[in-house]
Design an enzyme around this catalytic site. Structure first.
Site, PDB file in Angstrom:
ATOM      1  N   HIS A  14       0.818  -1.214   0.000  1.00 28.60           N
ATOM      2  CA  HIS A  14       0.000   0.000   0.000  1.00 28.60           C
ATOM      3  C   HIS A  14       0.852   1.265   0.000  1.00 28.60           C
ATOM      4  O   HIS A  14       2.060   1.232   0.278  1.00 28.60           O
ATOM      5  CB  HIS A  14      -0.911   0.005   1.237  1.00 28.60           C
ATOM      6  CG  HIS A  14      -0.134  -0.019   2.522  1.00 28.60           C
ATOM      7  ND1 HIS A  14       0.444   1.104   3.075  1.00 28.60           N
ATOM      8  CD2 HIS A  14       0.174  -1.044   3.352  1.00 28.60           C
ATOM      9  CE1 HIS A  14       1.060   0.778   4.190  1.00 28.60           C
ATOM     10  NE2 HIS A  14       0.928  -0.521   4.384  1.00 28.60           N
ATOM     11  N   GLU A  58      -1.947  -7.055   7.446  1.00 28.56           N
ATOM     12  CA  GLU A  58      -0.582  -6.998   7.954  1.00 28.56           C
ATOM     13  C   GLU A  58      -0.398  -7.902   9.169  1.00 28.56           C
ATOM     14  O   GLU A  58      -1.365  -8.358   9.794  1.00 28.56           O
ATOM     15  CB  GLU A  58      -0.239  -5.539   8.300  1.00 28.56           C
ATOM     16  CG  GLU A  58       1.157  -5.282   8.837  1.00 28.56           C
ATOM     17  CD  GLU A  58       2.255  -5.743   7.884  1.00 28.56           C
ATOM     18  OE1 GLU A  58       2.447  -6.969   7.753  1.00 28.56           O
ATOM     19  OE2 GLU A  58       2.950  -4.896   7.318  1.00 28.56           O
TER      20      GLU A  58
END
Length: 215
Positions: free
Chosen positions: A11, A84
């Site tokens: 990202h 994550e």
């Protein structure tokens, strides 16, 4: 097995990335810089011709994926398994704060086995196992090229697992820069590394610990 090419994109930047604060499962949005990075990088990802796009359920990954999707007719699938690493007690701390209070644990997590983990958090092996399940499901479908928009720690673990690297060497893979990506392709039934930490600026060389998995 249908997948021939797999693109793993990190990202764009968040304010916590800029401050080197460990985000983990915290749902931090992209900053203005991160949104611009995603828009700038999107044409290069489109040029890799993904047939399916799947993003982590954390908004920073979804926002990045949408920047790519706006240039295609592809929807963005969302999968929690791509999120994550859970950073446990380190989540919300800066890198320096975590190192100050847990120096041995930090060094073990950064340099040794895929089974080392932050206190109360996930190991690279655990993250890679859940993310790999997404790849296996895509592999049972019809797409030959998939783009997964995810996170630095997830990309490190998943790369190590798919390349069947020795688990004690996973810590040698550096973190991937914001809006940079890894490309794997399959040859003779095995995944091969095509590019690592690629992006608009070429290959990014980290400065010490600047690029830290878990963000």
């Amino acid at each position: 097995m249908t997948l021939e090419h797999l693109i793993l994109m990190r990202h764009g930047e968040t304010t916590w990335n800029r401050a080197q604060r460990l985000q983990g499962h915290r749902d931090i949005p992209l900053s203005d810089v991160g949104r611009a990075q995603a828009v700038d990088a999107a044409p290069s990802l489109v040029a890799l011709r993904p047939e399916v796009i799947v993003a982590s359920d954390l908004c920073r990954a979804q926002q990045t994926a949408e920047a790519v999707a706006t240039l295609t007719n592809l929807p963005v699938g969302v999968d929690r398994r791509l999120r994550e690493t859970s950073m446990g007690k380190w989540e919300g701390l800066t890198r320096d704060e975590a190192i100050a209070d847990w120096p041995k644990e930090w060094n073990a997590w950064r340099t040794t086995s895929a089974h080392a983990s932050p206190p109360g958090g996930e190991s690279r092996w655990q993250v890679a196992a859940r993310a790999a399940a997404v790849v296996y499901e895509l592999d049972a479908g019809n797409a030959s090229r998939a783009l997964l928009v995810t996170h630095g720690g997830t990309i490190v673990g998943l790369t190590g697992r798919l390349l069947v690297l020795p688990e004690d060497s996973w810590g040698t893979l550096v973190g991937v820069g914001n809006c940079h990506w890894v490309v794997l392709h399959r040859y003779a039934g095995a995944w091969r590394l095509h590019s690592y930490n690629a992006g608009l600026g070429g290959l990014v060389l980290p400065k010490g610990e600047d690029q830290v998995a878990g963000t």
